[in-house]
Scaffold this motif. Sequence first.
Motif, PDB file in Angstrom:
ATOM      1  N   UNK A  57      16.127  -4.837  -6.258  1.00 25.20           N
ATOM      2  CA  UNK A  57      16.177  -4.433  -7.784  1.00 25.20           C
ATOM      3  C   UNK A  57      15.093  -3.152  -7.942  1.00 25.20           C
ATOM      4  N   UNK A  58      14.383  -2.753  -7.039  1.00 28.20           N
ATOM      5  CA  UNK A  58      13.596  -1.635  -7.365  1.00 28.20           C
ATOM      6  C   UNK A  58      12.248  -1.936  -8.112  1.00 28.20           C
ATOM      7  N   UNK A  59      12.085  -3.242  -8.525  1.00 30.91           N
ATOM      8  CA  UNK A  59      10.990  -3.633  -9.433  1.00 30.91           C
ATOM      9  C   UNK A  59       9.506  -3.405  -8.684  1.00 30.91           C
ATOM     10  N   UNK A  60       8.784  -2.741  -9.000  1.00 29.81           N
ATOM     11  CA  UNK A  60       7.366  -2.706  -8.356  1.00 29.81           C
ATOM     12  C   UNK A  60       7.052  -3.976  -8.016  1.00 29.81           C
ATOM     13  N   UNK A  61       6.145  -4.146  -6.822  1.00 32.29           N
ATOM     14  CA  UNK A  61       5.689  -5.298  -6.155  1.00 32.29           C
ATOM     15  C   UNK A  61       6.134  -5.597  -4.791  1.00 32.29           C
ATOM     16  N   UNK A  62       6.366  -6.852  -4.636  1.00 32.80           N
ATOM     17  CA  UNK A  62       6.699  -7.132  -3.039  1.00 32.80           C
ATOM     18  C   UNK A  62       8.150  -6.603  -2.904  1.00 32.80           C
ATOM     19  N   UNK A 116      13.216 -13.220  -7.785  1.00 30.13           N
ATOM     20  CA  UNK A 116      14.732 -13.246  -8.329  1.00 30.13           C
ATOM     21  C   UNK A 116      15.646 -12.997  -7.316  1.00 30.13           C
ATOM     22  N   UNK A 117      15.366 -11.653  -6.791  1.00 37.60           N
ATOM     23  CA  UNK A 117      16.348 -11.356  -5.628  1.00 37.60           C
ATOM     24  C   UNK A 117      16.528 -12.267  -4.645  1.00 37.60           C
ATOM     25  N   UNK A 118      15.478 -13.060  -4.065  1.00 34.90           N
ATOM     26  CA  UNK A 118      15.313 -13.857  -2.909  1.00 34.90           C
ATOM     27  C   UNK A 118      16.161 -15.050  -3.452  1.00 34.90           C
ATOM     28  N   UNK A 119      16.045 -15.338  -4.633  1.00 34.81           N
ATOM     29  CA  UNK A 119      16.924 -16.580  -5.009  1.00 34.81           C
ATOM     30  C   UNK A 119      18.246 -16.430  -4.941  1.00 34.81           C
ATOM     31  N   UNK A 120      18.589 -15.031  -5.252  1.00 31.44           N
ATOM     32  CA  UNK A 120      20.148 -14.882  -5.096  1.00 31.44           C
ATOM     33  C   UNK A 120      20.587 -14.863  -3.635  1.00 31.44           C
ATOM     34  N   UNK A 121      19.816 -14.662  -2.474  1.00 25.88           N
ATOM     35  CA  UNK A 121      20.393 -14.582  -1.434  1.00 25.88           C
ATOM     36  C   UNK A 121      21.233 -15.932  -0.970  1.00 25.88           C
ATOM     37  N   UNK A 122      22.379 -15.392  -0.114  1.00 25.54           N
ATOM     38  CA  UNK A 122      23.608 -16.772  -0.144  1.00 25.54           C
ATOM     39  C   UNK A 122      22.867 -17.788   1.113  1.00 25.54           C
ATOM     40  N   UNK A 123      23.337 -18.991   0.910  1.00 24.89           N
ATOM     41  CA  UNK A 123      22.844 -19.887   1.957  1.00 24.89           C
ATOM     42  C   UNK A 123      24.018 -20.470   2.631  1.00 24.89           C
ATOM     43  N   UNK A 124      23.675 -20.656   4.021  1.00 26.64           N
ATOM     44  CA  UNK A 124      24.866 -21.090   5.033  1.00 26.64           C
ATOM     45  C   UNK A 124      25.389 -20.058   5.645  1.00 26.64           C
ATOM     46  N   UNK A 147       0.836  -1.346   0.224  1.00 28.21           N
ATOM     47  CA  UNK A 147      -0.066  -0.042   0.198  1.00 28.21           C
ATOM     48  C   UNK A 147       0.748   1.315  -0.042  1.00 28.21           C
ATOM     49  N   UNK A 148       2.067   1.205   0.556  1.00 26.69           N
ATOM     50  CA  UNK A 148       2.985   2.182   0.822  1.00 26.69           C
ATOM     51  C   UNK A 148       3.685   2.466  -0.670  1.00 26.69           C
ATOM     52  N   UNK A 149       3.366   1.641  -1.648  1.00 31.59           N
ATOM     53  CA  UNK A 149       4.158   1.883  -3.002  1.00 31.59           C
ATOM     54  C   UNK A 149       5.196   1.096  -3.042  1.00 31.59           C
ATOM     55  N   UNK A 150       5.057  -0.336  -2.765  1.00 33.97           N
ATOM     56  CA  UNK A 150       6.145  -1.109  -2.519  1.00 33.97           C
ATOM     57  C   UNK A 150       6.837  -1.418  -3.798  1.00 33.97           C
ATOM     58  N   UNK A 151       8.229  -1.618  -3.571  1.00 37.14           N
ATOM     59  CA  UNK A 151       9.037  -2.103  -4.896  1.00 37.14           C
ATOM     60  C   UNK A 151      10.166  -3.157  -4.086  1.00 37.14           C
ATOM     61  N   UNK A 152      10.667  -3.850  -5.048  1.00 32.14           N
ATOM     62  CA  UNK A 152      11.681  -4.967  -4.510  1.00 32.14           C
ATOM     63  C   UNK A 152      12.830  -3.825  -4.029  1.00 32.14           C
ATOM     64  N   UNK A 153      13.096  -4.620  -2.687  1.00 32.88           N
ATOM     65  CA  UNK A 153      14.473  -3.478  -1.935  1.00 32.88           C
ATOM     66  C   UNK A 153      15.650  -3.833  -2.696  1.00 32.88           C
TER      67      UNK A 153
END
Length: 251
Positions: free
Chosen positions: A25-30, A35-43, A17-23
């Motif tokens: 890549x700045x793509x509008x939405x969540x 895509x960015x979530x998949x890039x997060x490291x594991x371990x 509602x506050x005009x969200x975009x991806x933190x």
Amino acid sequence: MLRDTWGELVDAAADLLLGGCCAGCLRPGRVLCPTCARELPTGGRPAWPDPVPAGLVPPWAAAEYDGVVRALVIGHKERRLLGLRGPLAGLLHQAVRAALASSEAGPVVLVPVPSRPGVVRARGHDPMGRVTARTARLLRHDGYDVTAMQLLRCRPGAVDQAGLGASARAANLAGSMHCPTELLRRLAARRTHARIVVCDDVVTTGATLRETQRALEAVGLEVAAVAAVAATRRRRPTGGARGLSSSDPTD
Ligand SMILES: [Zn+2]
């Protein structure tokens, strides 16, 4: 559990509602796109600062403080994007698991690095306190006997760490935290002989983490490790490395 899920939905709705975009890549939405979530490291991996503050227990981190992870930390802390709490807890969860893998089993207490009350008021939330609490829930799902407790308080007087070099940070922080007696009693009532893991967002110089460790040891508690979402690339304060900028974390 239902309340947690509901809370996440409310956070996500508010971010939209506050005009969200991806933190990341700045793509509008969540607040964090798939895509960015998949890039997060594991371990988790060891994250020794350079130079190492004398006596610091082993530090662990899930990521390098850069790119998407840096955007998540700042978006949650400074821009109050509460929908990022889940991904940040996911990263801290991995760092804590790595820290616990190298010590014996048993009850665990996660202690977040305390924020100064004025900072919490200005931000409208306590980022590390909330991320640490959620991380404890993730670990309980894994089967760990773990709780998160805010055992430390900041004494008045310390100034913002941003922009200070390693030795100035250490001097600013010396004696700046303490564990009030009533919190120590609460710990004794809930957990005895627990392994304590100090939790923070970013390992920078290690000065804040070392002061947190000192304050816990001053009341007889033994700290097993420290764990963080991310760590800055190792660097020395001299020899050509750049100084810390005002947008860097306050550790
Ligand atoms: Zn993205």
